[in-house]
Design a protein around this motif. Structure first.
Motif, mmCIF file in Angstrom:
data_model
loop_
_atom_site.group_PDB
_atom_site.id
_atom_site.type_symbol
_atom_site.label_atom_id
_atom_site.label_comp_id
_atom_site.label_asym_id
_atom_site.label_seq_id
_atom_site.Cartn_x
_atom_site.Cartn_y
_atom_site.Cartn_z
ATOM 1 N N UNK A 204 0.763 -1.291 -0.077
ATOM 2 C CA UNK A 204 -0.013 -0.146 -0.043
ATOM 3 C C UNK A 204 0.873 1.134 -0.133
ATOM 4 N N UNK A 205 1.985 1.077 0.820
ATOM 5 C CA UNK A 205 2.751 2.485 0.838
ATOM 6 C C UNK A 205 3.583 2.580 -0.522
ATOM 7 N N UNK A 206 3.922 1.458 -1.183
ATOM 8 C CA UNK A 206 4.619 1.687 -2.744
ATOM 9 C C UNK A 206 3.479 2.135 -3.622
ATOM 10 N N UNK A 207 2.140 1.502 -3.407
ATOM 11 C CA UNK A 207 1.125 2.010 -4.339
ATOM 12 C C UNK A 207 1.106 3.586 -4.325
ATOM 13 N N UNK A 208 1.022 4.285 -3.126
ATOM 14 C CA UNK A 208 1.053 5.590 -2.902
ATOM 15 C C UNK A 208 2.021 6.483 -3.612
ATOM 16 N N UNK A 209 3.232 5.906 -3.150
ATOM 17 C CA UNK A 209 4.346 6.473 -3.914
ATOM 18 C C UNK A 209 4.417 6.433 -5.625
ATOM 19 N N UNK A 210 4.002 5.292 -6.004
ATOM 20 C CA UNK A 210 3.878 4.972 -7.394
ATOM 21 C C UNK A 210 3.144 5.799 -8.126
ATOM 22 N N UNK A 211 1.648 6.123 -7.543
ATOM 23 C CA UNK A 211 0.440 6.615 -8.270
ATOM 24 C C UNK A 211 0.837 8.019 -8.211
ATOM 25 N N UNK A 212 1.514 8.597 -7.189
ATOM 26 C CA UNK A 212 1.633 10.080 -7.161
ATOM 27 C C UNK A 212 2.735 10.557 -8.253
ATOM 28 N N UNK A 213 3.908 9.510 -8.402
ATOM 29 C CA UNK A 213 4.727 9.597 -9.277
ATOM 30 C C UNK A 213 4.044 9.698 -10.894
ATOM 31 N N UNK A 214 3.143 8.697 -10.966
ATOM 32 C CA UNK A 214 2.626 8.674 -12.210
ATOM 33 C C UNK A 214 1.700 9.801 -12.589
ATOM 34 N N UNK A 215 1.081 10.518 -11.665
ATOM 35 C CA UNK A 215 0.037 11.634 -11.722
ATOM 36 C C UNK A 215 1.072 12.819 -12.109
ATOM 37 N N UNK A 216 2.120 12.955 -11.229
ATOM 38 C CA UNK A 216 3.173 13.941 -11.628
ATOM 39 C C UNK A 216 3.762 14.060 -13.018
ATOM 40 N N UNK A 217 4.178 12.834 -13.441
ATOM 41 C CA UNK A 217 4.884 12.666 -14.546
ATOM 42 C C UNK A 217 3.856 12.916 -15.833
ATOM 43 N N UNK A 218 2.529 12.492 -15.542
ATOM 44 C CA UNK A 218 1.716 12.770 -16.855
ATOM 45 C C UNK A 218 1.472 14.171 -16.979
ATOM 46 N N UNK A 219 1.457 15.046 -15.855
ATOM 47 C CA UNK A 219 1.317 16.222 -15.946
ATOM 48 C C UNK A 219 2.477 16.894 -16.679
ATOM 49 N N UNK A 220 3.623 16.324 -16.315
ATOM 50 C CA UNK A 220 4.704 16.857 -16.804
ATOM 51 C C UNK A 220 4.922 16.732 -18.312
ATOM 52 N N UNK A 221 4.606 15.515 -18.899
ATOM 53 C CA UNK A 221 4.700 15.366 -20.130
ATOM 54 C C UNK A 221 3.729 16.071 -21.089
ATOM 55 N N UNK A 222 2.526 16.266 -20.205
ATOM 56 C CA UNK A 222 1.462 16.817 -20.953
ATOM 57 C C UNK A 222 1.607 18.310 -21.150
ATOM 58 N N UNK A 223 2.400 18.832 -20.166
ATOM 59 C CA UNK A 223 2.919 20.175 -20.215
ATOM 60 C C UNK A 223 3.908 20.641 -21.060
ATOM 61 N N UNK A 224 4.563 19.526 -21.799
ATOM 62 C CA UNK A 224 5.707 19.606 -22.538
ATOM 63 C C UNK A 224 4.817 19.981 -24.042
ATOM 64 N N UNK A 225 5.874 20.672 -25.066
ATOM 65 C CA UNK A 225 5.324 21.117 -26.009
ATOM 66 C C UNK A 225 5.158 19.987 -26.944
ATOM 67 N N UNK A 226 3.691 19.602 -27.437
ATOM 68 C CA UNK A 226 3.422 18.271 -28.276
ATOM 69 C C UNK A 226 2.998 18.805 -29.457
ATOM 70 N N UNK A 227 3.549 18.668 -30.560
ATOM 71 C CA UNK A 227 2.913 18.941 -32.151
ATOM 72 C C UNK A 227 2.028 18.093 -32.319
ATOM 73 N N UNK A 228 1.767 16.885 -32.084
ATOM 74 C CA UNK A 228 0.705 15.912 -32.498
ATOM 75 C C UNK A 228 -0.700 15.815 -31.458
ATOM 76 N N UNK A 229 0.071 16.251 -30.349
ATOM 77 C CA UNK A 229 -1.160 15.706 -29.302
ATOM 78 C C UNK A 229 -1.285 16.956 -28.279
ATOM 79 N N UNK A 230 -2.603 17.502 -28.309
ATOM 80 C CA UNK A 230 -2.865 18.852 -27.278
ATOM 81 C C UNK A 230 -2.631 18.071 -25.739
ATOM 82 N N UNK A 231 -2.412 18.978 -25.144
ATOM 83 C CA UNK A 231 -1.972 18.935 -23.606
ATOM 84 C C UNK A 231 -3.354 18.111 -22.877
ATOM 85 N N UNK A 232 -4.644 18.854 -23.427
ATOM 86 C CA UNK A 232 -5.979 17.926 -22.755
ATOM 87 C C UNK A 232 -6.020 16.481 -23.151
ATOM 88 N N UNK A 233 -5.755 16.443 -24.396
ATOM 89 C CA UNK A 233 -5.660 14.899 -24.706
ATOM 90 C C UNK A 233 -4.903 14.115 -24.058
#
Length: 400
Positions: A204-233
């Motif tokens: 359970x402790x590992x899950x919490x660490x992993x999912x927070x990292x997943x959330x943070x890095x999805x937002x990080x990738x989405x915020x980077x300039x993407x020519x083919x895919x808008x941030x919202x997508x």
């Protein structure tokens, strides 16, 4: 191996090591317990009080007079338990070393093996402690468990590091990020392994660490300039995948994150729909936004038509630019654009298209309401009806 991307090892390969590891522990356990029981009974250590143990330390080899004949000093032991532990150490001195070697091998083959080993080792430590918490077996397995837990923590840390270092090609659609599908793989495997485990808290402790990292890095990738895919997508598709995974696996410690993933998915779906729908009817949107701005500045709705830029003639002119045929053409182009943005594996095209239909109708009703209030009795209407809109959306979806 054992990273946040799909592992090349299938379940059969992973369970093969698990079976070997379990077999080693299962055969070691009765052997150690039987040997310790034999030592205790053979040397009658169970019958001596702790204070007398030092006097009988000379009888370890059964001669009763070895020190007097050899003149050698034996190690001083303070209790019967120390004497037993000393003898067990001499007999099984390589046990802990070999177990650690086996653990290192399993970790080298696939770091996900640390999940199996943590569950198995925890169970055997728990069993040994129930028999005798001070036994040689219990102490040894407890020491080895520390190594297993350390490897498990390292496995989690490595996965988080790989998320942070992920590189996404800007030439292709982003789609579902590799660490998002990797988390799904990890969670599916972990739920199978830890189903009835004593150490569920570690997972359970590992899950919490992993999912927070997943959330943070999805937002990080989405915020980077993407020519083919808008941030919202990027946000919409990946948080939809996370929400679906957590809903399917029903991981209780991640219920808050499941709800958060759903919120992020729906929020970015709506944002993408609204931004995209501003394009097919751009001039119409701008005209009615201008009307709303005037009203917000204090102009009464029924007096808007007296504004030069928003008189009846200007309204008819802008409505004339959007006959039903052109609206359908604009929507068809929008569908193609959306199709290029979305990935196939998440299958959200029809969901997005239906949401666009609902939003389009909502905006249409809003425009019709503004016309009725700001141009009462003018007889001005849009060139297409709600029924036309439903037909446009349906036929476009069926034609692709």
């Amino acid at each position: 191996m054992g990273n946040m991307s799909a592992s090349d090892l299938d379940v059969a390969d992973r369970t093969k090591f698990d079976k070997i590891f379990e077999q080693v522990l299962s055969e070691l356990e009765p052997l150690c317990l039987a040997e310790q029981d034999f030592i205790s009974k053979f040397f009658k250590l169970q019958q001596h009080p702790a204070g007398a143990a030092g006097a009988d330390a000379d009888d370890l080899d059964g001669t009763g007079h070895s020190r007097h004949h050899s003149g050698a000093e034996r190690p001083s032991v303070s209790s019967e338990k120390d004497m037993v532990r000393l003898m067990m150490n001499k007999i099984f001195h390589c046990t802990e070393i070999e177990l650690n070697n086996l653990i290192a091998l399993g970790d080298k083959i696939d770091s996900f093996n640390s999940l199996y080993m943590l569950v198995k080792m925890s169970h055997h430590v728990w069993t040994a402690e129930n028999v005798d918490p001070a036994s040689y077996l219990s102490t040894t397995l407890g020491n080895v468990l520390v190594t297993v837990k350390r490897n498990f923590d390292k496995c989690i840390s490595n996965q988080i590091r790989q998320m942070e270092e992920v590189k996404i090609s800007k030439k292709n659609k982003v789609g579902i990020l590799p660490f998002v599908t990797g988390f799904e793989e990890f969670a599916e495997l972990a739920e199978t392994i830890f189903r009835a485990a004593e150490r569920r808290g570690d997972l359970d402790k590992a899950y919490v660490k992993l999912i927070r990292a997943v959330f943070m890095n999805v937002e990080k990738v989405a915020s980077e300039s993407q020519k083919k895919t808008p941030r919202d997508v990027v946000m919409m598709e990946n948080f939809h995948h996370i929400f679906s995974t957590l809903s399917r696996l029903k991981i209780s410690c991640l219920e808050t994150e499941r709800k958060e993933a759903k919120y992020k998915y729906t929020d970015h779906l709506q944002s993408y729909v609204i931004v995209s729908l501003g394009q097919p009817l751009e001039k119409l949107n701008q005209f009615f936004e201008g009307i709303e701005f005037r009203v917000s500045q204090g102009v009464r709705e029924e007096e808007v038509s007296y504004q030069l830029a928003f008189n009846k003639q200007e309204l008819r002119k802008v409505i004339k630019e959007y006959p039903g045929k052109e609206v359908k053409k604009g929507l068809d182009n929008l569908y193609k654009k959306v199709d290029k943005h979305l990935c196939e594996e998440e299958s959200l095209l029809q969901v997005v298209w239906h949401s666009m239909q609902d939003e389009f109708i909502r905006q249409y009703k809003h425009f019709v309401g503004l016309i009725a209030r700001c141009y009462p009795g003018s007889g001005i209407t849009m060139d297409f009806t709600i029924q036309d809109i439903l037909e446009y959306f349906s036929s476009i979806a069926q034609s692709h």
